[in-house]
Design a protein around this motif. Structure first.
Motif, PDB file in Angstrom:
ATOM      1  N   SER A 201       0.822  -1.210   0.000  1.00 57.94           N
ATOM      2  CA  SER A 201       0.000   0.000   0.000  1.00 57.94           C
ATOM      3  C   SER A 201       0.862   1.268   0.000  1.00 57.94           C
ATOM      4  N   GLY A 202       2.188   1.085  -0.046  1.00 60.21           N
ATOM      5  CA  GLY A 202       3.090   2.227  -0.193  1.00 60.21           C
ATOM      6  C   GLY A 202       3.652   2.781   1.089  1.00 60.21           C
ATOM      7  N   LYS A 203       3.438   2.107   2.195  1.00 58.36           N
ATOM      8  CA  LYS A 203       3.932   2.624   3.466  1.00 58.36           C
ATOM      9  C   LYS A 203       5.442   2.417   3.590  1.00 58.36           C
ATOM     10  N   ASP A 204       6.127   3.424   4.132  1.00 55.45           N
ATOM     11  CA  ASP A 204       7.572   3.336   4.380  1.00 55.45           C
ATOM     12  C   ASP A 204       7.881   2.951   5.817  1.00 55.45           C
ATOM     13  N   GLU A 205       6.867   3.026   6.697  1.00 55.55           N
ATOM     14  CA  GLU A 205       7.016   2.602   8.082  1.00 55.55           C
ATOM     15  C   GLU A 205       6.067   1.439   8.323  1.00 55.55           C
ATOM     16  N   ILE A 206       6.635   0.283   8.638  1.00 55.14           N
ATOM     17  CA  ILE A 206       5.842  -0.915   8.838  1.00 55.14           C
ATOM     18  C   ILE A 206       5.638  -1.127  10.329  1.00 55.14           C
ATOM     19  N   LYS A 207       4.390  -1.050  10.771  1.00 56.43           N
ATOM     20  CA  LYS A 207       4.071  -1.158  12.192  1.00 56.43           C
ATOM     21  C   LYS A 207       3.957  -2.620  12.600  1.00 56.43           C
ATOM     22  N   LEU A 208       4.762  -3.002  13.595  1.00 55.20           N
ATOM     23  CA  LEU A 208       4.738  -4.362  14.128  1.00 55.20           C
ATOM     24  C   LEU A 208       4.827  -4.323  15.643  1.00 55.20           C
ATOM     25  N   GLY A 209       4.554  -5.457  16.269  1.00 56.65           N
ATOM     26  CA  GLY A 209       4.761  -5.601  17.699  1.00 56.65           C
ATOM     27  C   GLY A 209       6.188  -6.069  17.951  1.00 56.65           C
ATOM     28  N   ASP A 210       6.361  -7.033  18.850  1.00 56.08           N
ATOM     29  CA  ASP A 210       7.686  -7.573  19.156  1.00 56.08           C
ATOM     30  C   ASP A 210       8.217  -8.334  17.939  1.00 56.08           C
ATOM     31  N   ILE A 211       9.442  -8.023  17.529  1.00 54.81           N
ATOM     32  CA  ILE A 211      10.004  -8.686  16.344  1.00 54.81           C
ATOM     33  C   ILE A 211      11.042  -9.747  16.715  1.00 54.81           C
ATOM     34  N   THR A 212      11.186 -10.038  18.006  1.00 57.40           N
ATOM     35  CA  THR A 212      12.180 -11.039  18.418  1.00 57.40           C
ATOM     36  C   THR A 212      11.663 -12.474  18.435  1.00 57.40           C
ATOM     37  N   PRO A 213      10.346 -12.716  18.599  1.00 51.94           N
ATOM     38  CA  PRO A 213       9.891 -14.109  18.611  1.00 51.94           C
ATOM     39  C   PRO A 213      10.185 -14.827  17.296  1.00 51.94           C
ATOM     40  N   THR A 214      10.345 -16.147  17.380  1.00 52.40           N
ATOM     41  CA  THR A 214      10.554 -16.952  16.178  1.00 52.40           C
ATOM     42  C   THR A 214       9.323 -17.799  15.900  1.00 52.40           C
ATOM     43  N   ARG A 215       9.134 -18.121  14.620  1.00 52.42           N
ATOM     44  CA  ARG A 215       8.010 -18.940  14.196  1.00 52.42           C
ATOM     45  C   ARG A 215       8.474 -19.978  13.179  1.00 52.42           C
ATOM     46  N   ASP A 216       7.753 -21.094  13.137  1.00 50.24           N
ATOM     47  CA  ASP A 216       7.960 -22.161  12.162  1.00 50.24           C
ATOM     48  C   ASP A 216       6.888 -21.959  11.095  1.00 50.24           C
ATOM     49  N   LEU A 217       7.291 -21.452   9.934  1.00 49.74           N
ATOM     50  CA  LEU A 217       6.346 -20.968   8.929  1.00 49.74           C
ATOM     51  C   LEU A 217       6.108 -21.993   7.832  1.00 49.74           C
ATOM     52  N   LEU A 218       4.842 -22.289   7.608  1.00 52.68           N
ATOM     53  CA  LEU A 218       4.423 -23.384   6.739  1.00 52.68           C
ATOM     54  C   LEU A 218       3.494 -22.831   5.658  1.00 52.68           C
ATOM     55  N   TYR A 219       3.874 -23.015   4.388  1.00 56.59           N
ATOM     56  CA  TYR A 219       3.027 -22.537   3.305  1.00 56.59           C
ATOM     57  C   TYR A 219       1.733 -23.346   3.273  1.00 56.59           C
ATOM     58  N   VAL A 220       0.627 -22.691   2.959  1.00 58.06           N
ATOM     59  CA  VAL A 220      -0.697 -23.294   3.118  1.00 58.06           C
ATOM     60  C   VAL A 220      -0.872 -24.576   2.306  1.00 58.06           C
ATOM     61  N   GLU A 221      -0.276 -24.678   1.137  1.00 58.96           N
ATOM     62  CA  GLU A 221      -0.409 -25.912   0.358  1.00 58.96           C
ATOM     63  C   GLU A 221       0.246 -27.089   1.076  1.00 58.96           C
ATOM     64  N   ASP A 222       1.353 -26.835   1.764  1.00 62.51           N
ATOM     65  CA  ASP A 222       1.977 -27.894   2.548  1.00 62.51           C
ATOM     66  C   ASP A 222       1.099 -28.285   3.733  1.00 62.51           C
ATOM     67  N   THR A 223       0.432 -27.301   4.329  1.00 62.39           N
ATOM     68  CA  THR A 223      -0.454 -27.596   5.457  1.00 62.39           C
ATOM     69  C   THR A 223      -1.606 -28.496   5.030  1.00 62.39           C
ATOM     70  N   VAL A 224      -2.304 -28.135   3.953  1.00 64.18           N
ATOM     71  CA  VAL A 224      -3.473 -28.937   3.563  1.00 64.18           C
ATOM     72  C   VAL A 224      -3.058 -30.303   3.030  1.00 64.18           C
ATOM     73  N   ASN A 225      -1.884 -30.389   2.413  1.00 68.56           N
ATOM     74  CA  ASN A 225      -1.378 -31.708   2.018  1.00 68.56           C
ATOM     75  C   ASN A 225      -1.101 -32.565   3.248  1.00 68.56           C
ATOM     76  N   GLY A 226      -0.686 -31.922   4.330  1.00 75.00           N
ATOM     77  CA  GLY A 226      -0.494 -32.644   5.584  1.00 75.00           C
ATOM     78  C   GLY A 226      -1.804 -33.200   6.128  1.00 75.00           C
ATOM     79  N   PHE A 227      -2.859 -32.386   6.098  1.00 74.56           N
ATOM     80  CA  PHE A 227      -4.177 -32.871   6.517  1.00 74.56           C
ATOM     81  C   PHE A 227      -4.583 -34.103   5.705  1.00 74.56           C
ATOM     82  N   HIS A 228      -4.410 -34.011   4.400  1.00 72.33           N
ATOM     83  CA  HIS A 228      -4.824 -35.106   3.513  1.00 72.33           C
ATOM     84  C   HIS A 228      -4.017 -36.376   3.797  1.00 72.33           C
TER      85      HIS A 228
END
Length: 331
Positions: A201-228
């Motif tokens: 949307s063109g913003k130069d300042e990206i508003k976030l909360g705490d940026i130190t936590p880590t996450r295990d990020l899974l693309y949605v196609e991999d998630t639904v293939n896991g369900f199947h």
């Protein structure tokens, strides 16, 4: 005899549910999609999928909190994928009653109806948030549960009720626990859509909360293939199963990756409104996928870079981006 399995997807109008619905149709199942009833007659993200796919889906509108509607939706079903839930953590801080009604009682309604109708398989969707901040990594299914938000507490409750129905009534339950799924159609209350939509949307300042936590990020196609894959494995009845990449990245590094791809001039600023209470923040999620890979042939197909690129491409379509409110904090 029925020539095809009939499956019910609750929460089919949502992010993961709509992708799962598409997959199941492509795999030849008869799909009944349980969508949240509303006066706009909106079927959520199912309204945006390919029309030739949607024509093959039976839409059932109702409310997961209503046991009568859930029981009606379950008639003639072989397999149920239960995804309907309230999932936004910030909203759970001030509306915990609605999370109990939807996540705990809604799951109970699904279990009771599945038992009444003799459903042959029930997959109950959990969340990595039930683990809280990692006490050890990678997080296996044996990791202690830590209710660090009302949301995670209700999901722990729902998982426990599901497990009790397996143990008490021999209901063929599997608790499916995806880690941090992302991709096209995800709600703006999640961090990746928040970052991408602000950048595009063109913003130069990206508003976030705490940026130190880590996450295990899974693309949605991999998630639904896991369900199947889990649904096709009877050896996982009575089990809890993670779907994870077995990797982690900090929110700050993740944001910088998207900044580099979209607008290298942008900077991250801390927005106090987006900070979780300190004892509620989950600082590390890094899941084990060893159990899933032991019992099935599932493997993640998407690297983080590939998945983020596909997600950015989807958001770059103005029709898709226009659905998001980038000037507010979406809870």
């Amino acid at each position: 005899m029925k020539d095809r399995k009939v499956v019910l997807v609750t929460g089919a109008d949502g992010f993961i549910g709509s992708h799962l619905t598409e997959l199941l149709v492509s795999e030849g199942f008869k799909v009944r999609a349980f969508c949240y009833y509303n006066s706009f007659n909106s079927w959520g993200w199912l309204d945006t999928i390919d029309k030739s796919t949607l024509e093959q889906v039976e839409i059932f509108t109702g409310d997961i909190r209503d046991p009568n509607g859930v029981r009606e939706a379950m008639k003639g079903i072989d397999i149920v994928y239960h995804l309907a839930a309230l999932i936004a953590i910030p909203f759970s801080y001030h509306s915990p009653d609605s999370y109990v009604d939807t996540n705990v009682k809604g799951t109970l309604n699904v279990l009771q109806a599945a038992r009444d109708h003799g459903v042959e398989r029930v997959l109950v969707t959990s969340t990595s948030e039930v683990y809280g901040t990692a006490q050890f990594v990678p997080i296996t299914e044996e990791h202690p549960k830590q209710p660090q938000s009302p949301y995670s507490a209700t999901k722990i409750g729902a998982d426990s009720i599901a497990d009790s129905f397996y143990r008490s009534f021999d209901l063929p339950i599997t608790i499916v626990r995806p880690f941090n799924t992302y991709g096209p159609r995800q709600s703006a209350r999640a961090v990746i859509p928040t970052i991408i939509s602000q950048l595009l949307s063109g913003k130069d300042e990206i508003k976030l909360g705490d940026i130190t936590p880590t996450r295990d990020l899974l693309y949605v196609e991999d998630t639904v293939n896991g369900f199947h894959a889990i649904a096709n494995c009877i050896d996982l009845i009575g089990h809890e199963v993670n779907i994870a990449t077995q990797s982690e990245i900090s929110i700050g590094d993740l944001a910088q990756e998207m900044i580099n791809q979209i607008n290298p001039k942008a900077i991250i600023v801390t927005d106090g409104e987006r900070l979780r209470p300190s004892k509620s923040e989950v600082f590390r999620l890094f899941g084990s996928n060893e159990k899933l890979r032991k019992y099935t042939d599932w493997e993640p197909s998407y690297s983080l870079e590939k998945g983020i690129s596909k997600t950015i491409d989807w958001f770059s379509d103005e029709t898709n981006l226009s659905r998001y409110k980038t000037d507010i904090y979406n809870v």
